[in-house]
Design a protein around this motif. Sequence first.
Motif, short mmCIF file in Angstrom:
data_model
loop_
_atom_site.label_atom_id
_atom_site.label_comp_id
_atom_site.label_asym_id
_atom_site.label_seq_id
_atom_site.Cartn_x
_atom_site.Cartn_y
_atom_site.Cartn_z
N GLU A 60 0.85 -1.19 0.00
CA GLU A 60 0.00 0.00 0.00
C GLU A 60 0.89 1.24 0.00
OE1 GLU A 60 -3.97 0.30 2.16
OE2 GLU A 60 -2.66 1.48 3.47
N LEU A 61 0.67 2.11 -0.97
CA LEU A 61 1.44 3.35 -1.09
C LEU A 61 0.53 4.54 -0.83
CD1 LEU A 61 3.54 2.78 -4.35
CD2 LEU A 61 4.17 2.24 -2.00
N GLU A 62 1.01 5.47 -0.03
CA GLU A 62 0.30 6.74 0.16
C GLU A 62 1.16 7.85 -0.42
OE1 GLU A 62 -2.31 8.46 3.67
OE2 GLU A 62 -0.16 8.68 4.13
N VAL A 63 0.58 8.63 -1.33
CA VAL A 63 1.30 9.74 -1.94
C VAL A 63 0.67 11.05 -1.48
CG1 VAL A 63 -0.11 9.64 -4.06
CG2 VAL A 63 2.12 10.79 -4.10
N THR A 64 1.51 11.98 -1.09
CA THR A 64 1.08 13.31 -0.64
C THR A 64 1.75 14.37 -1.50
OG1 THR A 64 0.85 12.51 1.63
CG2 THR A 64 0.96 14.89 1.32
N TYR A 65 0.94 15.29 -2.03
CA TYR A 65 1.46 16.39 -2.85
C TYR A 65 1.30 17.71 -2.10
CZ TYR A 65 1.51 13.18 -6.81
OH TYR A 65 1.76 12.12 -7.64
#
Length: 402
Positions: free
Chosen positions: A174-179
């Motif tokens: 599971e990957l969480e990406v934050t911009y």
Amino acid sequence: MRRMRLSPEVRRRCQDAVDQAQDRLLALSRSLHAEPETAFREYRSAAKVSGLLRDEGFAVDVGVGGLDTAFTARYGDGPLVVGLCAEYDALPGLGHACGHNIIAASSVGAALALREVAAELDLTVVVVGTPAEEEGGGKITLLEAGVFDSVSMAMLVHPAPEDNCAPRPLALVELEVTYTGRESHSALAPHLGVNAADALTIAEVAVGVGRQHFEPRQQVHGIVTRGGDVPNVVPAHTRALYNLRAADMESLSRLESRIRACFAAGAIGAGCTHEVSATPAYAELVHDSFLSEAYRSAATELGRPLVSRAQELEMPTGSTDMGNVSRALPSLQPSIGINSGDAVNHQPEFAAACVAPGADRALLQGAVALAWTAAQAAQDEQARQRLLDQHRERGASKVGPR
């Protein structure tokens, strides 16, 4: 392939033990279902499962592996140690829509059955209470903490729409990406803003067009968990959560590299910065061939409606932290049908089916099938010696050279 033969007396005693415990097992399943608890918060659930085993004479140790809602329950002192994994976490908003109430109760039932023949088969029965299968990978934590070090083989039976003696759960991360961009008024000065939602859009498009080139059995699915706050402010912060799945850990690693590149493309295209975090990866599930065939024989004896081996290869599947256990020691996780109609796992209709008559029957027959499988491994001299040898070698590898 060797013919599976289990002593009729052992078979009968295991069946009788599950029959005698039927009311307690069904009550446990219903109680878990009525009070669902999510990952790492399964305090009532763990207490219910471990409490029943303590009442049945098992030595219970709570809070193992540094997890408050994990436990072990042990009976016997034989060298062959049968580990029965009990899952009991539920899904947020859906409750027990994956039937972990059935998993826990069937593992307890198998343990009670094996207790009756433990002395004769010279084995130890251990129920391992494993929290957070749906999210967080409780078994991975327990594996790394050494909780499975004493176990020769690990098993559980998982509810599903249909029986599958050898499902192939995928590896998962599971990957969480934050911009992060910059706020500005959407109408007065949009040119002064840096739109983090644009970064997320670019990333999602990149993932979408990349699907054409995915390897067989690679999958990606995600949700936006933060898309902005109000429409008249250029969003400076967005976030998304993605599940990546693949046939094995090696394929998963390649997929992860591709998706991380898509996330980076979003940041570059929108002029944002970004961060990516990952959960511990779930490995693909590898079934021990002897245990799988022993379970197939047991399920056939019980009259379960099994699909063919060819059909098993085509049946869709999810992912599980049992995969990590299976890469460390001989393991088994067949699926057992609960007569859920058109409903599949992770649907509210499947949750409702997990306390229906078909689920009750699957729970009890799953308990018997697991017990017969373990007993078959204990009685078969070749299989028993292999399991003991592998267990010994695993222990030696942890100690290292002297």
